[in-house]
Design an enzyme around this catalytic site. Structure first.
Site, mmCIF file in Angstrom:
data_model
loop_
_atom_site.group_PDB
_atom_site.id
_atom_site.type_symbol
_atom_site.label_atom_id
_atom_site.label_comp_id
_atom_site.label_asym_id
_atom_site.label_seq_id
_atom_site.Cartn_x
_atom_site.Cartn_y
_atom_site.Cartn_z
ATOM 1 N N SER A 231 0.413 -10.263 -13.400
ATOM 2 C CA SER A 231 0.979 -9.382 -14.425
ATOM 3 C C SER A 231 0.834 -10.032 -15.796
ATOM 4 C CB SER A 231 2.463 -9.142 -14.160
ATOM 5 O OG SER A 231 3.038 -8.420 -15.235
ATOM 6 N N THR B 12 4.743 3.354 -12.333
ATOM 7 C CA THR B 12 4.947 3.334 -10.872
ATOM 8 C C THR B 12 6.457 3.239 -10.622
ATOM 9 O OG1 THR B 12 5.088 0.940 -10.541
ATOM 10 C CG2 THR B 12 2.868 1.869 -10.640
ATOM 11 N N TYR C 274 10.110 -13.424 -12.048
ATOM 12 C CA TYR C 274 8.873 -12.626 -11.937
ATOM 13 C C TYR C 274 7.726 -13.294 -12.698
ATOM 14 C CZ TYR C 274 6.016 -8.339 -12.074
ATOM 15 O OH TYR C 274 5.004 -7.409 -11.943
ATOM 16 N N ASP D 176 5.468 -7.737 6.619
ATOM 17 C CA ASP D 176 6.314 -8.389 5.608
ATOM 18 C C ASP D 176 5.549 -9.617 5.134
ATOM 19 O OD1 ASP D 176 8.110 -9.740 4.083
ATOM 20 O OD2 ASP D 176 9.673 -9.873 5.606
ATOM 21 N N ALA E 11 7.346 -16.415 -13.542
ATOM 22 C CA ALA E 11 6.918 -17.654 -12.870
ATOM 23 C C ALA E 11 6.077 -17.326 -11.638
ATOM 24 C CB ALA E 11 8.145 -18.474 -12.476
ATOM 25 N N SER E 12 6.492 -16.300 -10.899
ATOM 26 C CA SER E 12 5.731 -15.939 -9.683
ATOM 27 C C SER E 12 4.320 -15.496 -10.049
ATOM 28 C CB SER E 12 6.455 -14.828 -8.903
ATOM 29 O OG SER E 12 6.318 -13.567 -9.529
ATOM 30 N N ASP F 127 2.350 -2.405 4.395
ATOM 31 C CA ASP F 127 3.564 -2.398 3.565
ATOM 32 C C ASP F 127 4.736 -2.824 4.440
ATOM 33 O OD1 ASP F 127 4.096 -0.868 0.623
ATOM 34 O OD2 ASP F 127 5.895 -1.231 1.832
ATOM 35 N N ALA G 182 0.808 -1.225 0.000
ATOM 36 C CA ALA G 182 0.000 0.000 0.000
ATOM 37 C C ALA G 182 0.837 1.270 0.000
ATOM 38 C CB ALA G 182 -0.923 -0.006 1.221
#
Ligand SMILES: NC(=O)c1ccc[n+]([C@@H]2O[C@H](COP(=O)([O-])OP(=O)(O)OC[C@H]3O[C@@H](n4cnc5c(N)ncnc54)[C@H](O)[C@@H]3O)[C@@H](O)[C@H]2O)c1
Length: 249
Positions: free
Chosen positions: A145, A193, A158, A62, A160-161, A37, A14
């Site tokens: 994504s 971003t 990234y 975390d 794969a995640s 966050d 956030a």
């Protein structure tokens, strides 16, 4: 009447980008926001941007640490007496490199944050809702994504995640329908971003040539879809993957 009046919403990641934009729109729509966050300072800065600051809670979490996530649920229960019925998993990182050069550490860090972090939050907060009698229902919105689908070069960890996050979301949608908890996943394209600040200009230009709308997306354009999925306007949308890419795929 605001679409989310009185709803309690948790947003991870956030403190920046898409997570922050989601918090801003949630508060405009009348929700109480838990801005979570790993960086408390950033979470506090997000809450400072919201209407009725005292209604909201900045929280250091975390997502890679299941114990820490469990502790955050306890803090939320203490403050609000109920778990959030809307949960947005936006915490995420990149550690780009070609597969042949990628360190084990970078591979694991990205899987740990993006995939395991989403699991930790989903299981902890999903249980909190499913164990209530009757279950209040809910809406989980995970940010994967388009990179997972198109398999960006230099982002094997990234990609794969994010494919993992999509599968996790669809499984949860099937398992949690009986609790009236909906789970949906977004595949943003290229969104302006801090995460994309490390991408070289040349690469950005190349990507934008392939985006039919010829521009990067704004975090607020993702937030609009998040708020739709959180609201009852999407009451029959479950297990869906929604691409928000300006037509890029
Ligand atoms: N920006 C894009 O183009 C884009 C495209 C597709 C998907 N996404 C995804 O959207 C999500 C948000 O991305 P963004 O662009 O807003 O990124 P961002 O870097 O602006 O924000 C990510 C936030 O996550 C937080 N975070 C990182 N690790 C954490 C952890 N272990 N626990 C809790 N918080 C942690 C960071 O402190 C940061 O505030 C990510 O999952 C990202 O993969 C972004």
């Amino acid at each position: 009447m605001p679409a989310l009046l009185g709803k309690l919403v948790l947003v991870t990641g956030a403190g920046s980008g898409i997570g922050r934009a989601a918090c801003q729109l949630f508060s405009k729509e009348g929700a109480k926001v838990i801005a979570a966050d790993i960086d408390l300072n950033r979470a506090q800065n997000t809450v400072a941007l919201l209407n009725d600051i005292d209604e909201h809670l900045p929280l250091q979490v975390d997502v890679t640490n299941l114990q820490n996530v469990g502790l955050s649920l306890k803090k939320i229960m203490k403050r609000f007496s109920n778990p959030p019925t809307v949960v947005v998993n936006s915490a995420g990182i990149t550690r780009d490199n070609f597969l042949l050069k990628m360190s084990e550490e970078d591979f694991n860090a990205v899987i740990n944050t993006n995939l395991n972090g989403t699991f930790n939050i989903m299981q902890t907060f999903g249980n909190a809702l499913a164990n209530m009698d009757p279950s209040p229902g809910g809406s989980f919105i995970n940010i994967a994504s388009i990179a997972g689908k198109i398999a960006n070069i230099g982002q094997s960890n990234y990609n794969a995640s994010k494919v993992g996050v999509e599968a996790l979301t669809k499984t949860a949608a099937k398992e949690w329908g009986k609790f009236n908890i909906r789970c949906n996943v977004l595949l943003p394209g290229f969104i302006r971003t801090p995460m994309v600040e490390t991408v070289p200009d040349k690469v950005i230009e190349g990507i934008l040539r392939q985006v039919p709308l010829r521009r990067m997306g704004k975090p607020s354009e993702i937030a609009e879809v998040i708020v739709f999925l959180a609201s009852d306007k999407s009451s029959y949308v479950n297990g869906a993957t929604i691409e928000i890419t300006g037509g890029f795929f």
